[in-house]
Design a protein around this motif. Sequence first.
Motif, PDB file in Angstrom:
ATOM      1  N   GLY A   1      43.763  50.874  26.562  1.00  0.00           N
ATOM      2  CA  GLY A   1      42.963  49.904  25.819  1.00  0.00           C
ATOM      3  C   GLY A   1      41.842  50.545  25.027  1.00  0.00           C
ATOM      4  N   GLY A   2      41.753  51.887  25.029  1.00  0.00           N
ATOM      5  CA  GLY A   2      40.712  52.573  24.285  1.00  0.00           C
ATOM      6  C   GLY A   2      39.517  52.938  25.152  1.00  0.00           C
ATOM      7  N   SER A   3      39.369  52.268  26.283  1.00  0.00           N
ATOM      8  CA  SER A   3      38.273  52.568  27.205  1.00  0.00           C
ATOM      9  C   SER A   3      38.679  53.744  28.080  1.00  0.00           C
ATOM     10  N   SER A   4      37.686  54.488  28.566  1.00  0.00           N
ATOM     11  CA  SER A   4      38.019  55.598  29.453  1.00  0.00           C
ATOM     12  C   SER A   4      38.293  55.111  30.870  1.00  0.00           C
ATOM     13  N   TYR A   5      38.040  53.850  31.141  1.00  0.00           N
ATOM     14  CA  TYR A   5      38.308  53.271  32.457  1.00  0.00           C
ATOM     15  C   TYR A   5      39.346  52.172  32.319  1.00  0.00           C
ATOM     16  N   PRO A   6      40.270  52.073  33.284  1.00  0.00           N
ATOM     17  CA  PRO A   6      41.252  50.985  33.212  1.00  0.00           C
ATOM     18  C   PRO A   6      40.571  49.641  33.453  1.00  0.00           C
ATOM     19  N   PRO A   7      41.141  48.566  32.924  1.00  0.00           N
ATOM     20  CA  PRO A   7      40.540  47.250  33.153  1.00  0.00           C
ATOM     21  C   PRO A   7      40.590  46.870  34.628  1.00  0.00           C
ATOM     22  N   ARG A   8      39.540  46.214  35.113  1.00  0.00           N
ATOM     23  CA  ARG A   8      39.472  45.788  36.514  1.00  0.00           C
ATOM     24  C   ARG A   8      40.253  44.505  36.688  1.00  0.00           C
ATOM     25  N   SER A   9      40.992  44.433  37.771  1.00  0.00           N
ATOM     26  CA  SER A   9      41.721  43.201  38.071  1.00  0.00           C
ATOM     27  C   SER A   9      41.523  42.843  39.534  1.00  0.00           C
ATOM     28  N   HIS A  10      40.315  43.033  40.026  1.00  0.00           N
ATOM     29  CA  HIS A  10      39.992  42.717  41.407  1.00  0.00           C
ATOM     30  C   HIS A  10      39.252  41.387  41.465  1.00  0.00           C
ATOM     31  N   ASP A  11      39.395  40.698  42.588  1.00  0.00           N
ATOM     32  CA  ASP A  11      38.645  39.463  42.772  1.00  0.00           C
ATOM     33  C   ASP A  11      38.383  39.255  44.250  1.00  0.00           C
ATOM     34  N   ARG A  12      38.084  38.032  44.629  1.00  0.00           N
ATOM     35  CA  ARG A  12      37.695  37.717  45.993  1.00  0.00           C
ATOM     36  C   ARG A  12      38.863  37.165  46.794  1.00  0.00           C
ATOM     37  N   ILE A  13      38.780  37.346  48.096  1.00  0.00           N
ATOM     38  CA  ILE A  13      39.742  36.744  49.013  1.00  0.00           C
ATOM     39  C   ILE A  13      39.384  35.272  49.141  1.00  0.00           C
ATOM     40  N   CYS A  14      40.392  34.411  49.150  1.00  0.00           N
ATOM     41  CA  CYS A  14      40.128  32.982  49.364  1.00  0.00           C
ATOM     42  C   CYS A  14      40.965  32.501  50.553  1.00  0.00           C
ATOM     43  N   ALA A  15      40.744  31.272  50.968  1.00  0.00           N
ATOM     44  CA  ALA A  15      41.407  30.732  52.156  1.00  0.00           C
ATOM     45  C   ALA A  15      42.930  30.820  52.053  1.00  0.00           C
ATOM     46  N   ALA A  16      43.480  30.651  50.856  1.00  0.00           N
ATOM     47  CA  ALA A  16      44.935  30.702  50.667  1.00  0.00           C
ATOM     48  C   ALA A  16      45.498  32.100  50.942  1.00  0.00           C
ATOM     49  N   ASP A  17      44.653  33.129  50.896  1.00  0.00           N
ATOM     50  CA  ASP A  17      45.105  34.494  51.159  1.00  0.00           C
ATOM     51  C   ASP A  17      45.224  34.819  52.643  1.00  0.00           C
ATOM     52  N   LEU A  18      44.562  34.025  53.473  1.00  0.00           N
ATOM     53  CA  LEU A  18      44.552  34.301  54.902  1.00  0.00           C
ATOM     54  C   LEU A  18      45.883  33.895  55.526  1.00  0.00           C
ATOM     55  N   PRO A  19      46.390  34.690  56.486  1.00  0.00           N
ATOM     56  CA  PRO A  19      47.627  34.321  57.175  1.00  0.00           C
ATOM     57  C   PRO A  19      47.443  32.985  57.910  1.00  0.00           C
ATOM     58  N   GLN A  20      48.433  32.135  57.803  1.00  0.00           N
ATOM     59  CA  GLN A  20      48.387  30.845  58.488  1.00  0.00           C
ATOM     60  C   GLN A  20      48.931  31.003  59.903  1.00  0.00           C
ATOM     61  N   SER A  21      48.160  30.494  60.870  1.00  0.00           N
ATOM     62  CA  SER A  21      48.628  30.651  62.250  1.00  0.00           C
ATOM     63  C   SER A  21      49.036  29.328  62.845  1.00  0.00           C
TER      64      SER A  21
END
Length: 183
Positions: free
Chosen positions: A163-183
């Motif tokens: 993309g022209g930047s010396s760093y790759p674009p960030r694609s990180h975010d937060r964990i939400c309730a839907a990410d947690l394993p359902q027990s």
Amino acid sequence: MNTDIKNLSGYVRVRIKPQEARPRWMQKALQKALEGGQGAPNELRFACRIAQDVNDTFESVELGDGTKLTLNPKGKAQFGRNAKGHPYLTVGVIWSENGAPYRLHWEAEGVPLKMQQVAVKHDEGRKVGATTVALKFSDAVVARVRHDLDKKGRALPRKPHRGGSSYPPRSHDRICAADLPQS
């Protein structure tokens, strides 16, 4: 002199501070933002309760061989969900044996479920009691931090990213309730 942390075993206890519940209207606003796909701000990778408490924990960690790990001020903890959708925790440390910087990285199942659950409650504004979570060193990927310096200690130019930047674009975010394993 040893240049790699060997026999890094056992665990470190991370004490997570409590949080009082946010007002109901704020909890609803947070929930609406999370359900709408906005998620928590990306800056929370560094400023979330988990990252702050991991930084506090790694101010000084004694190892079984008499050496210790201390927080690298240039590698403070980050916590969130990576581009693969996995929870992750990364912290930079300095090893007392050789004074070299290292990165400890836990990902996916290596990040304790209790830590993920507490992070979600914090982000949702719910009340959370103080808790302690054990991070297993055996679950971490340990990597020596290499700096891009020439023989005289000057920074080498980085190759540009697509993309022209010396760093790759960030694609990180937060964990939400839907990410947690359902027990």
